[in-house]
Design an enzyme around this catalytic site. Sequence first.
Site, PDB file in Angstrom:
ATOM      1  N   HIS A  60       4.695  -0.263   2.815  1.00  0.00           N
ATOM      2  CA  HIS A  60       4.221   1.011   3.448  1.00  0.00           C
ATOM      3  C   HIS A  60       4.828   1.519   4.974  1.00  0.00           C
ATOM      4  CE1 HIS A  60       0.587   4.232   3.823  1.00  0.00           C
ATOM      5  NE2 HIS A  60       1.583   4.492   4.521  1.00  0.00           N
ATOM      6  N   TYR A 112      -4.917   4.007   2.569  1.00  0.00           N
ATOM      7  CA  TYR A 112      -5.564   5.567   2.453  1.00  0.00           C
ATOM      8  C   TYR A 112      -7.128   5.168   2.144  1.00  0.00           C
ATOM      9  CZ  TYR A 112      -0.988   7.522   2.277  1.00  0.00           C
ATOM     10  OH  TYR A 112       0.193   7.935   2.539  1.00  0.00           O
TER      11      TYR A 112
END
Length: 272
Positions: A102, A44
């Site tokens: 992830h 992110y």
Amino acid sequence: MNTTTNTIPSFGLGTFRLQGQIVIDAVRQALELGYRHIDTAQIYGNEAEVGQAIAESGVPRDELFVTTKIWTENLGADKLAPSLHESLRKLRMDHVDLTLIHWPSPAGAVPLADSLHALQAAQAQGHTRHIGVSNFNVKLLQQAIDVVGAQAIATNQIELHPYLQSPKLVGFAREQGIHLTSYMTLAYGKVLGDAVIVDIAQTRGWTPAQVALAWAMQRGFAVIPSSTRRENLQSNLLAPTLRLSDEEMARVDALDRGERMVSPAGLAPAWD
């Protein structure tokens, strides 16, 4: 919020796609309003800003539940721990509460056992309280169970919303006792205009977002909606206190159409 599902708070703030001052303001406002579960990730590019907002909030660390996720480039046994240490440095913390893989390693380039064992080592060293996975299908979840056991996997964070309910994966996870976290619970906002959800919201005097979030939590999933507007952050925060009737739940259940919003080429597994 002290509501917990398994070890994971059932409601939190997601920070996907929020950058710079925008994410600082979102996290700061969320913490002011009472959010205590914050979800971020290495990819992110906002861990430092999330850490700054948390540090400046004055909220004691032991009141928070912070999640980050290891990016695919860092899944190797020699890279995972250093990358987590870097995440902790950015977050200004000595540990996170949950660390997830992830996405599965593309084409299985890094053996899953290597990543999971490295996560367990980080857990043993106190750098993360819990470990888990994200975007795993049934096959990958079974492989993870074979490596570390179902009880070691705190959650599988997956795209899950009224239009994508993944019954096969949800059923398998429940059989194994593995908790699920829903991301994209509002389907990029698409469900907010859905006639069924709008009708329930108008009947109840709720927002469409509250309906979708309450539905997911009643189904047993944790949710991590993001917002940059204080009024939305505040109204979303009420969702854990709302209860849909069995009939309303069934109406939302009937919206499933297998519509997936997130399936990046080269990353996504073969979905169930």
